[in-house]
Every structure is written in C-alpha cells, then in structure tokens.
Design an enzyme around this catalytic site. Sequence first.
Site, PDB file in Angstrom:
ATOM      1  N   GLU A 171     -16.736 -22.406  41.766  1.00 13.25           N
ATOM      2  CA  GLU A 171     -16.282 -22.810  40.349  1.00 13.25           C
ATOM      3  C   GLU A 171     -15.346 -24.512  40.107  1.00 13.25           C
ATOM      4  O   GLU A 171     -15.337 -24.881  39.002  1.00 13.25           O
ATOM      5  CB  GLU A 171     -15.352 -21.479  40.032  1.00 13.25           C
ATOM      6  CG  GLU A 171     -16.252 -20.385  40.151  1.00 13.25           C
ATOM      7  CD  GLU A 171     -17.320 -20.591  39.443  1.00 13.25           C
ATOM      8  OE1 GLU A 171     -17.759 -21.329  38.086  1.00 13.25           O
ATOM      9  OE2 GLU A 171     -18.601 -19.455  38.961  1.00 13.25           O
ATOM     10  N   ARG A 175     -17.025 -27.124  37.124  1.00  7.52           N
ATOM     11  CA  ARG A 175     -16.363 -27.269  35.761  1.00  7.52           C
ATOM     12  C   ARG A 175     -15.092 -28.634  36.054  1.00  7.52           C
ATOM     13  O   ARG A 175     -15.714 -28.953  35.102  1.00  7.52           O
ATOM     14  CB  ARG A 175     -15.310 -25.655  35.672  1.00  7.52           C
ATOM     15  CG  ARG A 175     -16.472 -24.186  35.879  1.00  7.52           C
ATOM     16  CD  ARG A 175     -15.652 -22.996  35.510  1.00  7.52           C
ATOM     17  NE  ARG A 175     -16.080 -21.990  35.550  1.00  7.52           N
ATOM     18  CZ  ARG A 175     -16.210 -20.833  34.491  1.00  7.52           C
ATOM     19  NH1 ARG A 175     -15.779 -20.778  33.418  1.00  7.52           N
ATOM     20  NH2 ARG A 175     -16.851 -19.616  35.016  1.00  7.52           N
ATOM     21  N   ASP A 306     -29.002 -18.976  41.343  1.00  4.47           N
ATOM     22  CA  ASP A 306     -29.822 -19.418  39.844  1.00  4.47           C
ATOM     23  C   ASP A 306     -29.250 -21.519  40.122  1.00  4.47           C
ATOM     24  O   ASP A 306     -30.529 -21.892  40.677  1.00  4.47           O
ATOM     25  CB  ASP A 306     -29.387 -19.262  38.931  1.00  4.47           C
ATOM     26  CG  ASP A 306     -27.269 -18.921  38.826  1.00  4.47           C
ATOM     27  OD1 ASP A 306     -27.023 -19.161  40.428  1.00  4.47           O
ATOM     28  OD2 ASP A 306     -26.057 -19.062  37.815  1.00  4.47           O
ATOM     29  N   GLU A 470     -27.291 -19.815  28.524  1.00  3.17           N
ATOM     30  CA  GLU A 470     -28.357 -20.402  29.057  1.00  3.17           C
ATOM     31  C   GLU A 470     -29.659 -20.696  28.426  1.00  3.17           C
ATOM     32  O   GLU A 470     -30.724 -21.328  28.625  1.00  3.17           O
ATOM     33  CB  GLU A 470     -28.789 -18.898  30.555  1.00  3.17           C
ATOM     34  CG  GLU A 470     -27.993 -19.730  31.822  1.00  3.17           C
ATOM     35  CD  GLU A 470     -26.352 -18.888  31.201  1.00  3.17           C
ATOM     36  OE1 GLU A 470     -25.269 -19.479  32.467  1.00  3.17           O
ATOM     37  OE2 GLU A 470     -26.221 -18.081  30.121  1.00  3.17           O
TER      38      GLU A 470
END
Length: 567
Positions: A171, A175, A306, A470
């Site tokens: 993360e 980010r 993903d 998405e």
Amino acid sequence: MGRALSPRFLVAILAFLLVVFYLWPSNKDTPPVIKITKSSFDWSTVQPYHDPSPLTKPPSGVPRRLPRIQYPFPKSSKRFSDTAQAARRDAVKQTFQRNWKSYRKFAWMKDELTPLTAGSKNTFGGWAATLVDSLDTLWIMDLRTEFWEAVEAVAKIDWAVTNETSCNMFETTIRHLGGLLAAYELSGAAVLLEKAVELGDMLYAGFDTPNRMPAFWLDFRKAKNGDLLADSHVASASPGSLSLEFTRLSQITGDPKYYDATSRITELLYGSQNATKLPGMWPTFFNMRDSDLTEHSSFTLGALADSLYEYLPKMYALLGGLDRKYESMFLTAADTIKKHMLYRPMTQTNEDILFSGNVDVGWEVTLNPEGQHLGCFTGGMFALAGRLFDREDHVETGGKLARGCAWAYQAFPTGIMPEIFSMVHCETLAGCEWDENRWRREVSKDSQGFISLPKGFRNARDPSYILRPEAIESVFLLYRITGLEEYQMAAWDMFMAIEQATHTEYGNAAISSVTTTGVPIQRDSMESFWLAETLKYFYLIFSPPDLISLDDWVFNTEAHPLRIPKP
C-alpha cells in the site's frame, strides 16, 4: 532635446512585448522553489544485513518502438470540443473540488477524510495518504494553486514520524511512492523526487531478509536490527506489485538497487509459472520465506492477486520492451485465464459479455463464478496487452470484460455493481439461452429464497460499494484503445449513479448496499483512491486523448502515470 521615437519603432516594441507576454512560461507551470524538510531518520544509512550484490541493473540499450496503443483519434474531432463532454468533465472536476475542499479543511495531512462527520482518520501510517495520492489528479485537472500548496505540505512529511510500528509495503508503494513519482514526472518539482527517494530507501529496507524477498509488513525496528523475515503466507499481489514503482525510481535516479530488489521477484515468478497447480497462473498466496510460489491451490484475478497480473504488460512497456520475460509471462497467463477463469453469464438477452471468477484445483479444476468489482481491471489489462503484443483477440476479450462490468452497473437499482457477487454462468464462452427456472433454483439455493436480485445474479455476497475505480478504469482504457463512444456513454451513466448514491455534504461516502431501491445507507469512509483513481479516470475519459496518452504513460495500480521511455 531628444528625438521622438518613430511610429515604426513603437510598433516593433509593442510586437516584442506581445511575443514575450504570450511565450513566457506562465506562473502556474513554473515550479516554485520548495525546499525539503528531511525526515528525522535517513534509511539510506542503514547498510543491508543480507548482501544483495551483485546488483541487477535495468535492461540497457535503446528502448524498442512499441506498437501504438491509443486509437488514432483525429485531432480535429468534434467530440473533444463538444460542450457535452466539456460539461461532463467539469462535473467530475467539481465533485473532486468539493471533496478536496473538505479534505483541506477537516483532514489536512491525515490519511483520509470521514465524509459524514467531517473528521479524519489515519489508515496508512499517518503520512497524508489522500494528499500524496491526489497530487497528480490535482495537476491533471489543472488545479495548480492547490497542487503547489499540497507539494509544500508533502515536502514536510517525516517518514520516521508515525504511531505505527510498521507499514504495509504494498500500500505504501502504490499510494505514496507511486504518487510522488507521478507528480514529479508531471510537474518537474525536484522536492517530490527527493521525498520519493527518502521513501524508496525506507521501503528498500523491506527487502533486507535472508533470501532478499520482501516482507509484507516493514517492521521498522526489525529492519534496523537485521531481523526482518519474508512471510510464509502472503497475498501474491503484495510482492508481485512493487516492480513498476521501484523500476521507475531506478530509471530516474540511476541507482540500480531499487530495480534489483524487485527483479528477484520477477525471476521467481518466471521460473515457477508453469510449476503451479494451475500452470500458467500463480496461486492467490505465496510462501515468500521459502521462495515457494507453487504450494497453494486457489487462483483468482480479484482481491489478493489482481495487480500481479496487471503489472506484467505494464512492466514490458516501462522497460521499453527490452525484457521479453514480461511478454512471455502475460501471454502464458492469459491462455490459462481464458481457458479456466473467464465465464459468460446467463442473461435474458444473451449479452456477449464476460466476467472473471475464482478457480480451485483439487482432483479437477473447478470454477466458482464469483465476480468482484476489484476484478473489473481485467478488461483494461487484456486490451492494453492486446495492443502491446499485437493480439487483437485480447483486445476483444478486454472489451467483453469491460462491457460486462458496465452492464453489471446498469443491472442494479442504484446503477452501481456490488463489491462481490455471483452469477449463473453458461457452460461455454459462446453463450446460452435464458433459463428462468434454472436461475430461480440457483438464486434460491444461494440466497434463501431472496429473489429481488437482478436476473442472472445468484447473490450479492457483499453488496457494498466503497468508491472503487476498477470498472471505470477498464471503461476508460477501452475507450482510449478502441475509440468507441459507447464507453464514454457508459462512463457518464456510471458517474451520475455513483454521485447520486454517495454524495454527502463534505464529500462522497461508501454505501452499504447497491441492491436497495431506496436511499442507500452511507458509511463514514472515503478511501484515498476515490480522488487518486476513480475521479481521475472519469475526468480523463471526457478529456482530449493527448492528456496522459497511453502511448506516453503507463498507470500503476493506483492510477499514477509513469512515463514510458522512448527510443
């Protein structure tokens, strides 16, 4: 007494002044000088306990001329100056500005705004996640005053100041590091690169384990003492989705250590791809401590796995096509995905659409037709790879996946698809006729007689919507790749539905259920990706296609554009 100036000379002076006025860089595009406030701990001084040498450098040589990705939009096309598209773009921008104003007032330098109570919370170390994540959106939307104010704030972030004992490697990379690099590439503000290097050095310490595989959590104390270990059970997306950001940091700085760190993961992926229980794909979980990527038997393109797949074609582009392993890995994975994981739902009108499900491998390969909003990125992934690798069949598959997610939005009363759902599926991708009785049987089995679902859906196991990007991500990519205006139309319907259901006085909020026919129950949550990704993709799909062209930029999984090297 002086001689009077001739009229011709005065005209010449006036012409010169006009040229200077129009050609001199405007203040909004000239970076102000912003000095960095260095973090109170310098991670670059921590020497690795586990020697990484020799370092693998990024591929050398002249980047290949990549195939054209974007549709050849005519420059004079009316659709880009069309007042309807401009109005839609402005509507998205106004939503962003409303959110940003509240963040600035109520949650400045915190990770997230709480959009119902006008408060704040820290969810990612307290390093102003929404602020850093939104930098490039501010630039793209031409909000320069707000951008430079945000840069001033970012320059003062101290990565050593946090209430947490560790940070999430994945993360923080996508980010914060991705956000800093993209904003630097767009604006040229040197302070952003300085902050990115500070952060990159901290995250690099997360690779200092006995086998140089990254830990899921970067425990600061353990990293400083040489006690960090890779994890024996970790979501595959975590180690598999660090490569874009670390590679770009090496490309910009010339320091190969960042690229080297993630290249070791690439080699492990490449060597194990055909040795898993579903050859061609990697399981949802890895044993990174033992460098074993083959022991688990569940597979997905949704949560936990993903972006591992998403980064394969994107890394090929970022490396200028100089490392063909990424092409090989994606094409091999795509064959397995098409064979085992994609399904066509049974719908009343036999729509030619696709979704991706989950697969478990036991005595046989079993498909669970459970879809996820998170999995909607697959349409854009297939289409992008199709262009890069000259595979029109992948572009076609990507279109069916993107249209599937747009169709799912329209199917529910709120105009938004749920977080997790399941559908009645056809036996083949060729489609099947509608069978009302079969649908009712399967809905009853899954939902205890609850039939108030759109026809074709078996359940909405998690009916929430948390402002995810998405679906619009794939719709945007398919629009830029194919030029089909149907994707712009779908995007506008999606935006209006989201705005209506999630709008609050202070921003936009997650909702508990998309299945309600009344006013949705809102949650006091607004993750940073709402401003970093969702609204950015909505803005870009209504913008001229040369704004962040797919031929020049590649997006990381948090929608931060990184520049593609050119020959």
